[in-house]
Design a protein around this motif. Structure first.
Motif, PDB file in Angstrom:
ATOM      1  N   ILE A 134       0.829  -1.212   0.000  1.00 19.15           N
ATOM      2  CA  ILE A 134       0.000   0.000   0.000  1.00 19.15           C
ATOM      3  C   ILE A 134       0.861   1.259   0.000  1.00 19.15           C
ATOM      4  CG2 ILE A 134      -1.720   1.303   1.319  1.00 19.15           C
ATOM      5  CD1 ILE A 134      -2.747  -1.424   2.321  1.00 19.15           C
ATOM      6  N   VAL A 135       1.934   1.243   0.797  1.00 20.10           N
ATOM      7  CA  VAL A 135       2.708   2.469   0.988  1.00 20.10           C
ATOM      8  C   VAL A 135       3.746   2.691  -0.119  1.00 20.10           C
ATOM      9  CG1 VAL A 135       4.285   3.643   2.575  1.00 20.10           C
ATOM     10  CG2 VAL A 135       2.341   2.385   3.467  1.00 20.10           C
ATOM     11  N   ILE A 136       4.273   1.622  -0.673  1.00 20.41           N
ATOM     12  CA  ILE A 136       5.302   1.803  -1.707  1.00 20.41           C
ATOM     13  C   ILE A 136       4.786   1.432  -3.095  1.00 20.41           C
ATOM     14  CG2 ILE A 136       7.576   1.040  -2.500  1.00 20.41           C
ATOM     15  CD1 ILE A 136       8.341   0.719   0.436  1.00 20.41           C
ATOM     16  N   GLN A 137       4.201   0.247  -3.199  1.00 19.85           N
ATOM     17  CA  GLN A 137       3.826  -0.248  -4.520  1.00 19.85           C
ATOM     18  C   GLN A 137       2.751   0.603  -5.186  1.00 19.85           C
ATOM     19  OE1 GLN A 137       3.607  -4.656  -5.543  1.00 19.85           O
ATOM     20  NE2 GLN A 137       1.516  -4.142  -5.038  1.00 19.85           N
ATOM     21  N   VAL A 138       1.681   0.886  -4.467  1.00 22.39           N
ATOM     22  CA  VAL A 138       0.574   1.624  -5.067  1.00 22.39           C
ATOM     23  C   VAL A 138       0.989   3.057  -5.450  1.00 22.39           C
ATOM     24  CG1 VAL A 138      -1.760   2.487  -4.651  1.00 22.39           C
ATOM     25  CG2 VAL A 138      -1.176   0.145  -4.043  1.00 22.39           C
ATOM     26  N   LEU A 162       1.082   4.608  -9.178  1.00 22.38           N
ATOM     27  CA  LEU A 162       0.322   5.818  -9.505  1.00 22.38           C
ATOM     28  C   LEU A 162       1.219   6.850 -10.177  1.00 22.38           C
ATOM     29  CD1 LEU A 162      -2.306   7.402  -9.308  1.00 22.38           C
ATOM     30  CD2 LEU A 162      -1.665   8.121  -7.010  1.00 22.38           C
ATOM     31  N   TRP A 163       2.421   6.983  -9.631  1.00 24.97           N
ATOM     32  CA  TRP A 163       3.372   7.948 -10.184  1.00 24.97           C
ATOM     33  C   TRP A 163       3.720   7.596 -11.631  1.00 24.97           C
ATOM     34  CZ3 TRP A 163       8.978   7.196 -10.778  1.00 24.97           C
ATOM     35  CH2 TRP A 163       9.635   8.371 -11.159  1.00 24.97           C
ATOM     36  N   LEU A 164       4.013   6.314 -11.855  1.00 23.41           N
ATOM     37  CA  LEU A 164       4.349   5.881 -13.211  1.00 23.41           C
ATOM     38  C   LEU A 164       3.153   6.036 -14.143  1.00 23.41           C
ATOM     39  CD1 LEU A 164       6.550   2.781 -12.465  1.00 23.41           C
ATOM     40  CD2 LEU A 164       7.246   4.813 -13.721  1.00 23.41           C
ATOM     41  N   HIS A 190      -1.036  -2.589 -11.000  1.00 28.81           N
ATOM     42  CA  HIS A 190      -1.691  -1.400 -10.440  1.00 28.81           C
ATOM     43  C   HIS A 190      -1.519  -0.214 -11.375  1.00 28.81           C
ATOM     44  CE1 HIS A 190      -2.509  -3.402  -6.645  1.00 28.81           C
ATOM     45  NE2 HIS A 190      -1.319  -3.951  -6.778  1.00 28.81           N
ATOM     46  N   MET A 191      -0.357  -0.129 -12.009  1.00 26.27           N
ATOM     47  CA  MET A 191      -0.108   0.953 -12.958  1.00 26.27           C
ATOM     48  C   MET A 191      -1.128   0.922 -14.090  1.00 26.27           C
ATOM     49  SD  MET A 191       3.252   1.477 -15.282  1.00 26.27           S
ATOM     50  CE  MET A 191       2.640   0.338 -16.511  1.00 26.27           C
ATOM     51  N   MET A 192      -1.396  -0.268 -14.599  1.00 23.74           N
ATOM     52  CA  MET A 192      -2.361  -0.392 -15.687  1.00 23.74           C
ATOM     53  C   MET A 192      -3.757   0.043 -15.234  1.00 23.74           C
ATOM     54  SD  MET A 192      -1.283  -1.055 -18.558  1.00 23.74           S
ATOM     55  CE  MET A 192      -0.045  -1.784 -19.579  1.00 23.74           C
ATOM     56  N   PRO A 220     -12.072   5.983  -6.950  1.00 23.18           N
ATOM     57  CA  PRO A 220     -12.604   4.619  -7.057  1.00 23.18           C
ATOM     58  C   PRO A 220     -11.538   3.619  -7.528  1.00 23.18           C
ATOM     59  CG  PRO A 220     -14.077   6.179  -8.119  1.00 23.18           C
ATOM     60  CD  PRO A 220     -12.832   6.930  -7.772  1.00 23.18           C
ATOM     61  N   THR A 221     -10.733   4.026  -8.507  1.00 21.50           N
ATOM     62  CA  THR A 221      -9.665   3.143  -8.991  1.00 21.50           C
ATOM     63  C   THR A 221      -8.656   2.885  -7.886  1.00 21.50           C
ATOM     64  OG1 THR A 221      -9.913   4.352 -11.043  1.00 21.50           O
ATOM     65  CG2 THR A 221      -8.102   2.788 -10.922  1.00 21.50           C
ATOM     66  N   LEU A 222      -8.321   3.938  -7.147  1.00 24.12           N
ATOM     67  CA  LEU A 222      -7.347   3.818  -6.069  1.00 24.12           C
ATOM     68  C   LEU A 222      -7.841   2.836  -5.010  1.00 24.12           C
ATOM     69  CD1 LEU A 222      -4.641   5.048  -5.190  1.00 24.12           C
ATOM     70  CD2 LEU A 222      -5.919   6.679  -3.833  1.00 24.12           C
ATOM     71  N   ARG A 223      -9.125   2.981  -4.667  1.00 24.08           N
ATOM     72  CA  ARG A 223      -9.683   2.079  -3.651  1.00 24.08           C
ATOM     73  C   ARG A 223      -9.660   0.633  -4.138  1.00 24.08           C
ATOM     74  NH1 ARG A 223     -13.250   6.646  -2.385  1.00 24.08           N
ATOM     75  NH2 ARG A 223     -14.688   5.999  -3.997  1.00 24.08           N
ATOM     76  N   LEU A 224      -9.946   0.449  -5.429  1.00 23.47           N
ATOM     77  CA  LEU A 224      -9.940  -0.889  -6.003  1.00 23.47           C
ATOM     78  C   LEU A 224      -8.515  -1.450  -5.987  1.00 23.47           C
ATOM     79  CD1 LEU A 224     -11.797  -2.936  -7.522  1.00 23.47           C
ATOM     80  CD2 LEU A 224     -10.846  -1.998  -9.623  1.00 23.47           C
ATOM     81  N   SER A 225      -7.575  -0.597  -6.354  1.00 21.56           N
ATOM     82  CA  SER A 225      -6.181  -1.011  -6.422  1.00 21.56           C
ATOM     83  C   SER A 225      -5.676  -1.435  -5.043  1.00 21.56           C
ATOM     84  CB  SER A 225      -5.365   0.148  -6.976  1.00 21.56           C
ATOM     85  OG  SER A 225      -4.016  -0.083  -6.819  1.00 21.56           O
TER      86      SER A 225
END
Lengths: 427, 315
Positions: B106-110, B114-116, B197-199, B237-242
């Motif tokens: 949650i803290v690093i991967q997501v 998102l940044w990418l 998650h990027m996709m 919504p996408t963030l919550r799903l991710s």
């Protein structure tokens, strides 16, 4: 490919498929499930299976392979399904007993009493091998291999450090040798800590050397003091002592067994506590595929521990057999009789694959060390099956766990013993 | 006063009832819907029952027995398996590790994903190639990825050894070090799954109305302000799903860990599922393994339902 081409191909494939199926139906299939990965050994087995198939056109022995861990994980489900293998690899011990008790195995007493080659089949085997796979007077697997674990060492590296293997008859001398080797800049011992069981050989042998047969046998059945016996505490202390010397290769906690054999074969460590066929396996796993010259390899039994209650002729090692599933066709036994006949056991011995269990085949054992191991086994005063097999799958793995914990100093000998006692209580 | 409000309430209730009735009547299964139901429900229901409900029930049942997997379970032990489970040091380690994997996801991967995604959601030459490269680890089979990284981390022959060797240092054996191994696993987990998650984020970003961003731009919003006050709320919504996928994925992590470390050294990289496999299946303690499975299931259910109820209600 055009449309017509693909239709013709499809029809051809379908016809071959049908033909293949009818041919197979006329034959009895014997499914043989093994875990052997060594191509040199496999080719010997394939040869045996092929020649049996050629001699018995109505039988088709097919070899199926599962990797060691996958084999252990899938076997319970497989054996209770319709596609159960007819014969499969066994280490004896607690797992074989559990299988036998649950009725998935064929009792082999009757088969062993039958005459084959002029004598009851059972009498063609080394008696100790048959005994080892017998529970409550019933035999549950056809033996085919015996083995013993001992130290193998690199003669050149020993000479370089000025260590004499003949002096390593007691544990303290071995620990001294470890220090001498380290001072000479040599990694004293290669061990496959990543797989845990290679470390359990140390704890097992220490327990055997310190406690002796009665103590170990009591622990198996929970009689006397069981695992509470002082010998198990001491075994833990001695293993921790070894670990404190930092005797193993860097990164040993992640090393697999093939990597470890390879390291020894590459001359990267002076000693390895290993199976009887180490000369062959170090060669196969060495980076150059050649490994150490057999003349450069020496072997000595696990040393005695001061104050211990045992003999140096007591051996730890394996006993392997082929268990037969309860619904296997009778042809499975015919194949097993062929597989373990004198000629084929000699063939396997000559391939430096194993120490055979068929009486008379031991003469075909080649190689100084395999020969030496065979003689050691023949003179064994007490042969103990691998602890992680003999104590059953659950307790056995706890023994593996505590061995690694002890050697890394992560657990006290007392904690290790109470972990074993707790696990035993759960059985 | 009381009677007035009472009358109003009664009226309102009546109105609601009258309004509600036709809707409810609509939901009653009419003769026209029955064939559809009879035709389409049984296959799904059967599959769900046989492959989901039944195994779940069986696991719960087995967890009360001492059972090796052979024959039928007969030795009833009550809740002993759970008692032993919660005293097991390796299980504590597995719980801690699973928590750690979840936090890192949650803290690093997501955020990384998102940044990418923010960079790659734009259209510029070569963007597809970049997306592909970042997505590639996710496409790779988990076991293959585990094996590849095992070689990378190898202290003798691996990439790590080569890099450290180049600087004249001896490489650490990361996978053999009980303090480092879990971080090595975490790095692989992040590398393996951030592409997924990027996709998700790229798809979410592309659905955002560009006019809104343009309007914000005209109003003088900075890049950060546009991201914080326009993009992020619309991407919620996408963030919550991710995050939901990241949490569930962390709990189920297995395939990457097995070839990489097998849960070792000294159980330091054990996850809940590798624990279940090593202690349940491999030790032929199906009852005990089932108890671990039940705990795993409960954690999953509680997390999934709470998360869905609390955060994804309107999605």
């Amino acid at each position: 490919m055009n449309f017509r081409g693909s239709t013709i191909l499809g029809a051809a494939l379908a016809t071959t498929g049908i033909l293949g199926a009818t041919m197979a139906a006329a034959q009895t299939e014997v499914r043989w499930l093994h875990i052997e990965q060594n191509p040199a050994y496999l080719s010997v087995w394939e040869e045996i299976a092929e020649s049996f198939n050629a001699q018995n056109p109505d039988v088709n022995v097919t070899m199926q392979f599962l990797e060691n861990e996958a084999f252990k994980a899938r076997l319970p489900t497989l054996l209770q399904s319709n596609s159960a293998p007819h014969m499969f690899y066994s280490w004896g011990g607690g797992v074989l007993r559990a299988q036998a008790e649950n009725g998935v195995l064929m009792n082999l007493n009757e088969a062993m009493a039958e005459e084959r080659d002029g004598q009851p089949w059972g009498e063609s085997f080394n008696a100790a091998a048959v005994d080892g796979l017998t529970f409550d007077d019933n035999l549950w697997a056809v033996p085919f291999r015996m083995g013993t674990v001992s130290f193998f060492y690199n003669r050149e590296l020993f000479d370089q450090a000025g260590v004499n293997a003949d002096d390593l008859t007691d544990w303290d001398a071995l620990l001294d040798a470890v220090e001498t080797l380290k001072e000479a800049g040599i990694t004293p011992i290669a061990v496959g800590g990543g797989e845990r069981w290679p470390v359990h050989f140390y704890w097992s042998y220490l327990a055997m050397r310190i406690g002796g047969q009665e103590v170990v046998d009591n622990a198996k059945v929970g009689e006397g003091e069981g695992f509470g016996h002082e010998a198990f505490i001491r075994a833990g202390e001695e293993l921790t002592r070894l670990g404190e010397l930092d005797p193993f290769q860097p990164g040993y906690l992640g090393a697999t067994w093939p990597q470890t054999l390879g390291l020894f074969g590459d001359g990267g460590a002076a000693m390895i506590l290993s199976f009887e066929n180490t000369v062959g396996t170090q060669r196969n796993n060495a980076a150059d595929g050649v490994g150490l010259d057999p003349d450069n390899i020496g072997r000595f039994p696990f040393p005695m521990v001061e104050g211990g209650d045992s003999q140096i002729t007591d051996t730890l090692g394996g006993l392997n057999g082929w268990a037969v599933s309860v619904n296997a066709p009778p042809e499975t036994l015919d194949f097993l009789a062929y597989f373990t006949n004198l000629e084929n056991q000699q063939k396997m011995a000559a391939a430096e694959m194993l120490i055979p269990v068929t009486t008379g085949a031991e003469e075909a054992v080649v190689g100084e060390h395999l020969r030496g191991a065979a003689d050691q086994l023949a003179a064994s005063t007490w042969h103990q099956n691998y602890f992680d097999q003999d104590f059953g799958p659950a307790l056995g793995r706890v023994i593996n766990d505590i061995s690694v914990e002890l050697v890394t100093g992560n657990m006290s000998p007392g904690e290790a013993v109470s972990m074993l006692q707790n696990e035993f209580a759960l059985q | 006063m009381a009677s007035v409000t009472g009358g109003l309430l009664a009226k309102a209730r009546k109105a609601i009832r009258e309004n509600a009735r036709p809707i409810r009547r609509d939901k009653v299964i009419g003769p026209s819907r029955l064939p559809v139901l009879l035709l389409f429900l049984p296959p799904a229901l059967l599959l769900f029952t046989v492959f989901v409900m039944l195994p779940m029930g069986e696991a719960a049942w087995y967890s009360l027995y001492n059972w090796s997997g052979y024959g039928r379970p007969t030795e009833f032990v009550g809740l002993r398996n759970f008692e032993v489970l919660f005293q097991n040091r390796a299980f504590h380690q597995a719980l801690t590790n699973t928590g750690l994997i979840m936090v890192v996801s949650i803290v690093i991967q997501v955020p990384l994903a998102l940044w990418l995604a923010m960079l790659l959601a734009e259209r510029f030459p070569g963007v597809v190639a970049f997306r592909l490269i970042f997505f590639l680890p996710y496409v790779l089979a988990d076991v293959a990825a585990g094996l590849i990284w095992r070689f990378v981390y190898d202290g003798d022959y691996g990439l790590f050894a080569a890099i450290f060797g180049f600087f004249g240092m001896s490489a650490p054996y990361v996978l053999a070090d009980r303090d480092l191994a879990i971080y090595a696993v975490l790095a692989v987990v992040v590398w393996k799954y951030f592409g997924f998650h990027m996709m998700l984020f790229i798809a979410g970003l592309q659905a955002i109305d560009r006019n809104l961003l343009e309007a914000a731009d005209i109003d003088g919003a900075s890049r950060w302000q546009r991201f914080r006050y326009v993009t992020l709320p619309l991407l919620a919504p996408t963030l919550r799903l991710s995050i939901f996928f990241a949490v569930i994925g962390s709990i189920q992590l297995f395939d990457v860990v097995m070839p990489l470390t097998g849960g070792g050294p000294l159980n330091s990289t054990e996850t809940l599922v590798t624990f279940l496999y090593s202690y349940g299946v491999m030790r032929m303690q199906i009852g005990f393994g089932s108890a671990a499975g039940v705990v795993l299931f409960l954690i999953c259910v509680v997390l999934a339902f709470t998360y869905k109820r609390a955060l994804m209600r309107n999605d």
